[in-house]
Design an enzyme around this catalytic site. Structure first.
Site, PDB file in Angstrom:
ATOM      1  N   ASP A  48       1.018  -1.023  -0.012  1.00  0.00           N
ATOM      2  CA  ASP A  48      -0.001   0.121  -0.045  1.00  0.00           C
ATOM      3  C   ASP A  48       0.771   1.289  -0.085  1.00  0.00           C
ATOM      4  O   ASP A  48       1.601   1.601   1.013  1.00  0.00           O
ATOM      5  CB  ASP A  48      -0.905  -0.018   1.236  1.00  0.00           C
ATOM      6  CG  ASP A  48      -1.713   1.320   1.413  1.00  0.00           C
ATOM      7  OD1 ASP A  48      -2.897   1.044   0.841  1.00  0.00           O
ATOM      8  OD2 ASP A  48      -1.457   2.078   1.979  1.00  0.00           O
ATOM      9  N   TYR A  53       3.638   9.549  -0.388  1.00  0.00           N
ATOM     10  CA  TYR A  53       4.566   8.864   0.528  1.00  0.00           C
ATOM     11  C   TYR A  53       5.930   8.994  -0.401  1.00  0.00           C
ATOM     12  O   TYR A  53       6.909   8.737   0.191  1.00  0.00           O
ATOM     13  CB  TYR A  53       4.359   7.342   0.689  1.00  0.00           C
ATOM     14  CG  TYR A  53       3.053   6.987   1.034  1.00  0.00           C
ATOM     15  CD1 TYR A  53       2.303   7.845   1.994  1.00  0.00           C
ATOM     16  CD2 TYR A  53       2.413   5.612   1.411  1.00  0.00           C
ATOM     17  CE1 TYR A  53       0.731   7.639   2.383  1.00  0.00           C
ATOM     18  CE2 TYR A  53       1.213   5.448   1.932  1.00  0.00           C
ATOM     19  CZ  TYR A  53       0.418   6.274   2.356  1.00  0.00           C
ATOM     20  OH  TYR A  53      -0.785   5.992   3.029  1.00  0.00           O
ATOM     21  N   LYS A  78      -2.656   6.089  -4.199  1.00  0.00           N
ATOM     22  CA  LYS A  78      -3.799   6.988  -3.941  1.00  0.00           C
ATOM     23  C   LYS A  78      -3.037   8.533  -4.494  1.00  0.00           C
ATOM     24  O   LYS A  78      -1.922   8.684  -4.315  1.00  0.00           O
ATOM     25  CB  LYS A  78      -3.873   7.333  -2.590  1.00  0.00           C
ATOM     26  CG  LYS A  78      -3.802   6.144  -1.637  1.00  0.00           C
ATOM     27  CD  LYS A  78      -3.914   5.839  -0.384  1.00  0.00           C
ATOM     28  CE  LYS A  78      -3.759   4.587   0.600  1.00  0.00           C
ATOM     29  NZ  LYS A  78      -2.307   4.563   0.934  1.00  0.00           N
ATOM     30  N   HIS A 111      -7.194   9.652  -1.581  1.00  0.00           N
ATOM     31  CA  HIS A 111      -6.916   9.805  -0.434  1.00  0.00           C
ATOM     32  C   HIS A 111      -7.699  10.130   0.572  1.00  0.00           C
ATOM     33  O   HIS A 111      -7.736   9.786   1.668  1.00  0.00           O
ATOM     34  CB  HIS A 111      -5.279  10.540  -0.711  1.00  0.00           C
ATOM     35  CG  HIS A 111      -4.469   9.883   0.468  1.00  0.00           C
ATOM     36  ND1 HIS A 111      -3.032   9.682   0.236  1.00  0.00           N
ATOM     37  CD2 HIS A 111      -4.616   9.439   1.599  1.00  0.00           C
ATOM     38  CE1 HIS A 111      -2.532   9.247   0.990  1.00  0.00           C
ATOM     39  NE2 HIS A 111      -3.207   8.944   2.292  1.00  0.00           N
ATOM     40  N   LYS A 233       2.319  -1.167   9.122  1.00  0.00           N
ATOM     41  CA  LYS A 233       3.596  -0.764   8.441  1.00  0.00           C
ATOM     42  C   LYS A 233       4.903  -1.061   9.405  1.00  0.00           C
ATOM     43  O   LYS A 233       4.718  -0.781  10.580  1.00  0.00           O
ATOM     44  CB  LYS A 233       3.504   0.672   8.299  1.00  0.00           C
ATOM     45  CG  LYS A 233       5.049   1.468   7.786  1.00  0.00           C
ATOM     46  CD  LYS A 233       5.719   2.079   8.891  1.00  0.00           C
ATOM     47  CE  LYS A 233       7.066   2.689   8.673  1.00  0.00           C
ATOM     48  NZ  LYS A 233       7.494   3.618   9.667  1.00  0.00           N
ATOM     49  N   ARG A 239      10.263  -7.283  12.683  1.00  0.00           N
ATOM     50  CA  ARG A 239       8.741  -6.951  12.770  1.00  0.00           C
ATOM     51  C   ARG A 239       7.981  -7.061  11.584  1.00  0.00           C
ATOM     52  O   ARG A 239       6.708  -7.563  11.595  1.00  0.00           O
ATOM     53  CB  ARG A 239       8.856  -5.433  13.243  1.00  0.00           C
ATOM     54  CG  ARG A 239       9.228  -5.354  14.719  1.00  0.00           C
ATOM     55  CD  ARG A 239       9.007  -3.649  14.825  1.00  0.00           C
ATOM     56  NE  ARG A 239       9.268  -3.572  16.473  1.00  0.00           N
ATOM     57  CZ  ARG A 239       9.051  -2.384  17.293  1.00  0.00           C
ATOM     58  NH1 ARG A 239       8.793  -1.146  16.265  1.00  0.00           N
ATOM     59  NH2 ARG A 239       9.113  -2.002  18.363  1.00  0.00           N
TER      60      ARG A 239
HETATM   61  P1  NAD Z   1       0.465   1.706  12.119  1.00  0.00           P
HETATM   62  O1  NAD Z   1      -0.484   1.383  12.756  1.00  0.00           O
HETATM   63  O2  NAD Z   1       0.808   0.140  10.963  1.00  0.00           O
HETATM   64  O3  NAD Z   1       1.856   1.685  12.968  1.00  0.00           O
HETATM   65  C1  NAD Z   1       3.282   1.585  12.198  1.00  0.00           C
HETATM   66  C2  NAD Z   1       4.123   1.559  13.469  1.00  0.00           C
HETATM   67  O4  NAD Z   1       3.712   0.637  14.620  1.00  0.00           O
HETATM   68  C3  NAD Z   1       5.554   1.251  13.230  1.00  0.00           C
HETATM   69  O5  NAD Z   1       5.972   2.470  12.680  1.00  0.00           O
HETATM   70  C4  NAD Z   1       6.303   0.869  14.409  1.00  0.00           C
HETATM   71  O6  NAD Z   1       6.335   1.931  15.312  1.00  0.00           O
HETATM   72  C5  NAD Z   1       4.932   0.027  14.939  1.00  0.00           C
HETATM   73  N1  NAD Z   1       5.058  -1.430  14.617  1.00  0.00           N
HETATM   74  C6  NAD Z   1       5.116  -2.069  13.638  1.00  0.00           C
HETATM   75  N2  NAD Z   1       4.948  -3.121  13.628  1.00  0.00           N
HETATM   76  C7  NAD Z   1       5.464  -3.567  15.177  1.00  0.00           C
HETATM   77  C8  NAD Z   1       5.595  -4.705  15.822  1.00  0.00           C
HETATM   78  N3  NAD Z   1       5.576  -5.826  14.991  1.00  0.00           N
HETATM   79  N4  NAD Z   1       5.938  -4.540  17.001  1.00  0.00           N
HETATM   80  C9  NAD Z   1       5.836  -3.229  17.816  1.00  0.00           C
HETATM   81  N5  NAD Z   1       5.431  -2.429  17.095  1.00  0.00           N
HETATM   82  C10 NAD Z   1       5.456  -2.193  15.686  1.00  0.00           C
HETATM   83  O7  NAD Z   1       0.488   3.005  11.462  1.00  0.00           O
HETATM   84  P2  NAD Z   1       0.704   3.480  10.039  1.00  0.00           P
HETATM   85  O8  NAD Z   1       1.919   3.217   9.196  1.00  0.00           O
HETATM   86  O9  NAD Z   1       0.136   4.890  10.108  1.00  0.00           O
HETATM   87  O10 NAD Z   1      -0.484   2.935   9.068  1.00  0.00           O
HETATM   88  C11 NAD Z   1      -0.084   1.624   8.213  1.00  0.00           C
HETATM   89  C12 NAD Z   1      -0.403   2.053   6.765  1.00  0.00           C
HETATM   90  O11 NAD Z   1      -1.585   2.553   6.593  1.00  0.00           O
HETATM   91  C13 NAD Z   1       0.730   3.295   6.396  1.00  0.00           C
HETATM   92  O12 NAD Z   1       1.907   2.778   6.044  1.00  0.00           O
HETATM   93  C14 NAD Z   1       0.001   3.634   4.998  1.00  0.00           C
HETATM   94  O13 NAD Z   1       0.103   2.613   4.026  1.00  0.00           O
HETATM   95  C15 NAD Z   1      -1.524   3.311   5.495  1.00  0.00           C
HETATM   96  N6  NAD Z   1      -1.859   4.653   5.829  1.00  0.00           N
HETATM   97  C16 NAD Z   1      -3.016   5.361   4.906  1.00  0.00           C
HETATM   98  C17 NAD Z   1      -3.575   6.499   5.330  1.00  0.00           C
HETATM   99  C18 NAD Z   1      -4.772   7.065   4.478  1.00  0.00           C
HETATM  100  O14 NAD Z   1      -5.084   8.315   4.773  1.00  0.00           O
HETATM  101  N7  NAD Z   1      -5.040   6.536   3.516  1.00  0.00           N
HETATM  102  C19 NAD Z   1      -3.148   7.011   6.644  1.00  0.00           C
HETATM  103  C20 NAD Z   1      -2.110   6.690   7.245  1.00  0.00           C
HETATM  104  C21 NAD Z   1      -1.527   5.577   6.994  1.00  0.00           C
END
Ligand code: NAD
Length: 276
Positions: A48, A53, A78, A111, A233, A239
């Protein structure tokens, strides 16, 4: 688990999509190719990304280098908020496709609805056209609250396949999930791990320990069992592998209920009504 055994979801477009994917928001360009190649080795078959990004080119390069057939990997991108309107969106979609450079794109999303601009209906026309010409194989939206969807559906020829929204244990979005489902739209969870804010939550730590799993794995499992599409992510290779190792256990009805007690319907990020 081999990639062929991971759960697939059928979208209203007829496409089959892996339920679990890798989100690459804030994955820096300098590590992106290697990280995504590692994810593909681990078994991920869905990435994604987004124009915002600034790593679409790296996503495409990793897929081309992987040796996997194009149709084995599902890629979402997006268009950003400054590209609303029919002509702008048409160009923005083409630019995403060009940057990815993998032929077609599997899923293109608006988006954010940016309701103050009030142009998402026109934007959607460009999306429908890109679907018709085969530039993209599926189209959907992101951050659409129910009123935004109602307005779009009133004039759309194609119902969005996906609505990707903020969704985690603190913001379960039950009502929007029901609305999406009643219209054949799959709900996709962004910030599914609540951006790490549950890592030290005592309730989740206890639950995870009792299952011999990590908090992240338990939360991802919760999403899978709610039938959410989910895109955690991580830039950390271990992880990232941990987050994919979630297909060998199930949460009981009781444990799903334990996680539900964390829901306060509180956002981490901006309410889509306020985003321009
Ligand atoms: P997320 O909830 O996936 O959190 C990511 C964070 O969680 C990492 O940076 C790390 O600190 C922690 N993490 C990940 N795996 C872990 C593990 N196994 N153990 C401990 N900590 C861990 O948050 P995100 O990145 O904001 O969201 C995921 C994805 O969603 C993004 O990468 C993106 O592709 C998408 N996204 C979309 C929008 C949108 O507006 N459509 C907005 C934000 C994110």
């Amino acid at each position: 688990m081999s990639s062929s055994q991971q759960p697939l979801v059928t979208l209203n477009s007829g496409q089959m999509m892996p339920q679990l994917g890798l989100g690459v928001y804030k994955v820096n360009q300098d590590i992106a190719v290697q990280l995504i190649q590692h994810a593909l080795d681990v078994g991920y078959r869905r990435i994604d990304t987004a124009a915002l990004y600034d790593n679409e080119a790296e996503v495409g390069a990793a897929i081309r280098k992987s040796g996997l057939a194009r149709e084995e990997v599902f890629v979402t991108s997006k268009i950003w908020n400054d590209r609303h309107g029919y002509l702008e969106a048409k160009e923005a979609i083409q630019e995403c496709v060009d940057r990815l450079n993998i032929g077609y794109v599997d899923m293109m999303l608006i988006h954010w609805p940016c309701p103050k601009q009030d142009k998402f209906v026109e934007t959607w026309r460009a999306f429908e056209e890109a679907l018709e010409t085969g530039l993209v194989r599926g189209i959907g939206v992101s951050n659409f609250n129910q009123p935004h969807l109602e307005k779009l559906l009133a004039s759309a020829n194609v119902t969005p396949a996906i609505n990707q929204v903020e969704l985690h244990p603190q913001l379960a979005q039950q009502s929007l999930r029901n609305f999406n489902k009643s219209h054949g739209i799959k709900t996709e969870a962004w910030a599914p791990l609540g951006r790490a804010r549950f890592n030290e939550n005592p309730l989740l730590l206890e639950l995870a320990a009792s299952l011999n799993k990590t908090v992240a794995q338990v939360i991802i499992r919760w999403h899978l069992q709610l039938e959410n599409l989910v895109i955690p992510k991580s830039s950390n290779p271990d992880r990232l592998a941990e987050n994919f190792d979630v297909f060998d256990f199930e949460l009981s009805h009781h444990n799903m209920g334990v996680i539900e007690t964390l829901n306060t319907e509180t956002r981490i990020a901006t309410n889509p009504d306020d985003m321009n």
